[in-house]
Write a protein that holds these residues in place. Structure first.
Motif, PDB file in Angstrom:
ATOM      1  N   GLU A   1      -8.695   6.872  -1.781  1.00  0.00           N
ATOM      2  CA  GLU A   1      -8.208   5.621  -2.373  1.00  0.00           C
ATOM      3  C   GLU A   1      -6.687   5.599  -2.426  1.00  0.00           C
ATOM      4  O   GLU A   1      -6.041   6.643  -2.497  1.00  0.00           O
ATOM      5  CB  GLU A   1      -8.831   5.385  -3.748  1.00  0.00           C
ATOM      6  N   PRO A   2      -6.091   4.412  -2.351  1.00  0.00           N
ATOM      7  CA  PRO A   2      -4.632   4.322  -2.365  1.00  0.00           C
ATOM      8  C   PRO A   2      -4.070   4.668  -3.736  1.00  0.00           C
ATOM      9  O   PRO A   2      -4.788   4.605  -4.732  1.00  0.00           O
ATOM     10  CB  PRO A   2      -4.363   2.851  -2.027  1.00  0.00           C
ATOM     11  N   THR A   3      -2.795   5.056  -3.779  1.00  0.00           N
ATOM     12  CA  THR A   3      -2.158   5.334  -5.066  1.00  0.00           C
ATOM     13  C   THR A   3      -1.736   4.016  -5.710  1.00  0.00           C
ATOM     14  O   THR A   3      -1.904   3.819  -6.905  1.00  0.00           O
ATOM     15  CB  THR A   3      -0.928   6.237  -4.866  1.00  0.00           C
TER      16      THR A   3
ATOM     17  N   LEU B   1       0.818  -1.198   0.000  1.00  0.00           N
ATOM     18  CA  LEU B   1       0.000   0.000   0.000  1.00  0.00           C
ATOM     19  C   LEU B   1       0.860   1.260   0.000  1.00  0.00           C
ATOM     20  O   LEU B   1       1.731   1.418   0.843  1.00  0.00           O
ATOM     21  CB  LEU B   1      -0.896  -0.018   1.239  1.00  0.00           C
ATOM     22  N   SER B   2       0.587   2.148  -0.962  1.00  0.00           N
ATOM     23  CA  SER B   2       1.273   3.438  -0.992  1.00  0.00           C
ATOM     24  C   SER B   2       0.264   4.522  -1.272  1.00  0.00           C
ATOM     25  O   SER B   2      -0.756   4.289  -1.916  1.00  0.00           O
ATOM     26  CB  SER B   2       2.333   3.475  -2.088  1.00  0.00           C
ATOM     27  N   LYS B   3       0.587   5.704  -0.790  1.00  0.00           N
ATOM     28  CA  LYS B   3      -0.299   6.834  -1.052  1.00  0.00           C
ATOM     29  C   LYS B   3       0.552   8.080  -1.202  1.00  0.00           C
ATOM     30  O   LYS B   3       1.381   8.371  -0.334  1.00  0.00           O
ATOM     31  CB  LYS B   3      -1.266   7.009   0.122  1.00  0.00           C
TER      32      LYS B   3
ATOM     33  N   GLU C   1      -8.631  -0.867  -4.247  1.00  0.00           N
ATOM     34  CA  GLU C   1      -7.493  -0.759  -5.156  1.00  0.00           C
ATOM     35  C   GLU C   1      -7.604   0.568  -5.885  1.00  0.00           C
ATOM     36  O   GLU C   1      -8.702   1.077  -6.073  1.00  0.00           O
ATOM     37  CB  GLU C   1      -7.560  -1.879  -6.200  1.00  0.00           C
TER      38      GLU C   1
ATOM     39  N   TRP D   1       5.236  11.095  -0.400  1.00  0.00           N
ATOM     40  CA  TRP D   1       4.662   9.784  -0.114  1.00  0.00           C
ATOM     41  C   TRP D   1       4.285   9.698   1.360  1.00  0.00           C
ATOM     42  O   TRP D   1       5.139   9.631   2.232  1.00  0.00           O
ATOM     43  CB  TRP D   1       5.646   8.681  -0.481  1.00  0.00           C
TER      44      TRP D   1
ATOM     45  N   THR E   1      -3.499   8.640   7.478  1.00  0.00           N
ATOM     46  CA  THR E   1      -3.668   8.311   6.060  1.00  0.00           C
ATOM     47  C   THR E   1      -4.036   6.845   5.910  1.00  0.00           C
ATOM     48  O   THR E   1      -4.939   6.499   5.148  1.00  0.00           O
ATOM     49  CB  THR E   1      -2.365   8.602   5.289  1.00  0.00           C
ATOM     50  N   LEU E   2      -3.355   5.992   6.673  1.00  0.00           N
ATOM     51  CA  LEU E   2      -3.647   4.561   6.602  1.00  0.00           C
ATOM     52  C   LEU E   2      -5.105   4.299   6.987  1.00  0.00           C
ATOM     53  O   LEU E   2      -5.819   3.567   6.296  1.00  0.00           O
ATOM     54  CB  LEU E   2      -2.698   3.802   7.541  1.00  0.00           C
TER      55      LEU E   2
ATOM     56  N   ILE F   1      -7.526   5.376   4.266  1.00  0.00           N
ATOM     57  CA  ILE F   1      -7.613   4.452   3.137  1.00  0.00           C
ATOM     58  C   ILE F   1      -8.417   3.225   3.533  1.00  0.00           C
ATOM     59  O   ILE F   1      -9.294   2.781   2.799  1.00  0.00           O
ATOM     60  CB  ILE F   1      -6.205   4.058   2.655  1.00  0.00           C
TER      61      ILE F   1
END
Lengths: 437, 272
Positions: A100-102, A11-13, B6, A63, A90-91, A94
């Motif tokens: 939504e996540p990146t 998971l990244s954002k 997603e 990030w 942020t976590l 999401i």
């Protein structure tokens, strides 16, 4: 159905943030016009391409979360800790589908309710009664459920008399109590909570903590973000430590909290600290300070002075086996000196009677080399009912030592400030060393 | 129930989710309605006074001063009011919907729900105002002793049409407003401007034939003409060609609005 209820992969954002360029002291009109024109042009192009508008002269991708992966099993209560800006919120955002996540993928097995703020959607003009229904619906509680639990909610908040008063007339305490009461009666399969225990007075906090323990005890899966380490310790079975958007460590609560508290505050700069009351602790340090021998609070000492570390403690219940632990380290974390309350012979804090006490630890003159020091405190007991750690204060106090009175002064180096006697005595015989040759 | 999150994943059960959250829709609509006239002295009477005074002004200016013709022998005041009802509904709904997301920023950034609920619930406020103003219309019909024909039964169709005509641009602008607050200043302008290019203060029959086609690109022309036809009867004949064009424009804006909204919905919390 599998036992894993939350599974997070890679998971990244990222967010885009703007920076202001360097500003001249006396900007020229021409430069300002050019800069503004350039900004306008950029905004217009962004808008034409459907991108967001970012204030500032240059844009950077930031990030907030990077390659986070973890799993949570059914019925686990997981604490998420980390410094401000570590990516905790942020976590949660999401996971609760607000944003939504990146990149990455999350699988959730079960109905999720999230509580990122108490009193989300409360309307000041509406009455307490109306707000209970409004807030309940916003948090995803079916109307029938709210009706069924209405009396319980009102009772928990203790606002019966003001049910038909607009909440804008409420005291701030009543407001948060009502808000928490609604949230506390949610019954989702997965509950996500962000920093909501920090409301109300000490008594209400205790009540909230109790309610949270009930919720956790009913086999629900809970993710809990908090800066209140006592709450994390008493609620969570395991912990996730986020640092700068990365998972730094994950594991059992006791272990992670220990590492976190040790690492996180080497930047303390305090010669006096007052700690907020925490009624869940049987023994608690309420005030700590560094003083000279005459009691004057001080942060800069001479090597030739004694340093007194003074803790004012409150005992609410005598703790058998309690002992104190002190570690003095340099700013870079190098451990220099360790002491515990058995050092004086006997243990003065063991089974200390109820009430307030002052504990004084004296560092003798010329024991530490010139430098900047941090003092870490922990009070623990192998026999305490509440767990091994009774009051973990972490890095609490700092002080600085200088040495203007010796020739080497502050450049002495090494760990000790001790002055060693250099003695010479006249000798008529040939040196023994020479005879060995 | 399993949910997979997603990037860019289109919500497969979006519309089912929307149905799931119908209680939230009701509650938000109820909140907006009950808050609207809180701490005012005359409360709901504002919903009566404003359209009534506007109607008086329009009747005097267009009917008496400019001496524009009414539809057949229908009293000018009645004709103005039959046009003003849908117009007020449209303009209130459009402004409420366009600002709805930004004014509910605290909800959008803290809780998940299908975002479509917010603008649609805000339109309900406009509908309640519409119902209240309808009382004035009934009163005026009694005053002028005017009896509507059987076509009044078709009125709900045009109410639904007015709802969609405002929702389409409303969704589009509220989605843009999240990103670019410029649109906050566009709406009052559209509403002010629209009042004069829609047949509110005058009858569509005063528009010259060669301008009719261009004129009917305004979706409210079809709606207002439809309202007048339902309420006033054959005196205000409905031009089916004009109506068809308005219908097509409305459908286009609705499609555009929903599409834009769905495409940007997921980033609302980051941008708001």
């Amino acid at each position: 159905m599998s036992d894993t209820v939350i599974s997070v992969e890679n998971l990244s954002k990222s967010y885009f943030i703007g920076h202001g360029g360097p500003r001249e002291k006396n900007p020229m009109l021409r430069d300002m016009i050019v800069r503004h024109a350039r900004n306008y042009a950029r905004k217009a192009i962004d808008m034409a391409r459907g991108r967001q508008i970012i204030q500032g002269d240059s844009v950077e991708e930031f990030w907030a979360l990077k390659d986070v992966a973890f799993e949570v099993k059914r019925g686990e209560v997981v604490g998420i800790i980390g410094r401000n800006g570590a990516g905790k919120s942020t976590l949660l955002k999401i996971l609760s589908r607000i944003t939504e996540p990146t990149t990455g993928r999350i699988t959730l097995n079960g109905r999720v309710s999230s509580l990122l703020e108490v009193g989300t959607g409360f309307h000041p003009e509406l009455t307490g009664r109306e707000n209970i229904f409004l807030n309940g619906a916003i948090l995803g509680m079916p109307r029938a459920d709210i009706k069924r639990k209405f009396d319980e909610i009102v009772d928990f908040a203790g606002v019966e008399k003001f049910l038909d008063t607009p909440v804008k007339r409420y005291s701030s305490g009543m407001y948060v109590r009502l808000a928490f009461a609604v949230a506390a009666h949610l019954e989702p399969e997965i509950l996500i909570i962000d920093e909501v225990l920090a409301v109300g007075d000490a008594e209400f906090q205790k009540k909230c903590l109790g309610k949270m323990k009930d919720v956790a005890g009913q086999g629900r899966t809970v993710l809990f973000v908090s800066h209140n380490m006592a709450a994390v310790r008493s609620l969570c079975s395991s912990c996730l430590w986020l640092d700068c958007g990365l998972i730094r460590e994950a594991g059992s609560t006791a272990e992670i909290l220990d590492h976190y508290l040790r690492s996180s505050t080497k930047d303390v700069k305090a010669s006096e600290v007052v700690l907020p009351e925490d009624l869940t602790k049987e023994f608690q340090v309420r005030k700590a300070r560094v003083t000279k021998m005459d009691g004057e609070i001080c942060s800069d000492f001479l090597c030739d002075e004694e340093i007194s570390l003074e803790l004012q403690c409150e005992v609410r219940n005598p703790v058998p086996g309690l002992y104190g632990y002190l570690q003095i380290s340099l700013r870079d974390g190098t451990e220099v000196l360790v002491s515990d309350s058995f050092d004086g012979g006997g243990n003065p804090v063991d089974n200390l009677s109820n009430g307030h006490h002052t504990l004084r630890i004296t560092v003798p003159a010329r024991s530490l080399a010139p430098g900047e020091y941090v003092a870490y405190f922990n009070f623990a007991s192998p026999m305490s009912a509440a767990g091994f750690s009774v009051d973990c204060l972490g890095d609490l106090l700092s002080f600085q030592i200088t040495d203007p009175n010796t020739r080497r002064g502050n450049n002495r180096g090494g760990f000790f400030g001790t002055l060693l006697p250099w003695q010479i005595t006249p000798c008529s015989l040939r040196p023994a060393m020479a005879s060995d040759k | 129930m399993q949910t997979i999150l997603e990037p860019g994943r289109a919500e497969k059960n979006y519309w089912r989710d929307l149905w799931h959250y119908r209680e939230l829709f009701q509650v938000l609509a109820w909140r907006d309605v009950s808050v609207r006239y809180k701490q005012t002295v005359i409360g709901i009477a504002w919903a009566l006074i404003r359209p009534f005074l506007t109607m008086l002004v329009f009747t005097v200016i267009f009917g008496k001063v400019a001496k524009l013709p009414s539809e057949g022998n229908v009293p000018y005041a009645l004709m103005v009011f039959a046009g003003m009802l849908p117009w007020t509904f449209f303009s209130t709904a459009l402004s409420e919907a366009s600002n709805s997301l930004v004014s509910n920023a605290n909800l959008v950034s803290k809780v998940y729900f299908p975002r479509l609920i917010v603008p649609t619930a805000s339109v309900v406020v406009a509908f309640i105002d519409f119902l209240i103003s309808f009382v004035i219309l009934v009163g005026m019909m009694l005053w002028f002793q005017f009896l509507p024909g059987p076509q009044i039964l078709l009125l709900p169709v045009f109410i639904v049409l007015a709802f969609f005509a405002s929702l389409g641009p409303g969704l589009w602008i509220t989605a843009l407003n999240v990103k670019y607050r410029d649109f906050r200043y566009v709406i009052p302008f559209i509403v002010q401007f629209g009042l004069y290019v829609s047949p509110v203060g005058f009858s569509s029959s005063v528009i010259p034939e060669e301008w009719r086609l261009l004129y009917s690109l305004n979706p409210m022309v079809g709606v207002i003409d439809g309202f007048r036809w339902c309420i006033l009867g054959g005196e205000a004949a409905l031009d089916w060609r004009t109506f068809g064009i308005s219908l097509a424009v409305t459908a286009f804006f609705l499609w555009l609005g929903v599409r834009k909204f769905r495409a940007t919905e997921k980033s609302f919390a980051d941008l708001i």
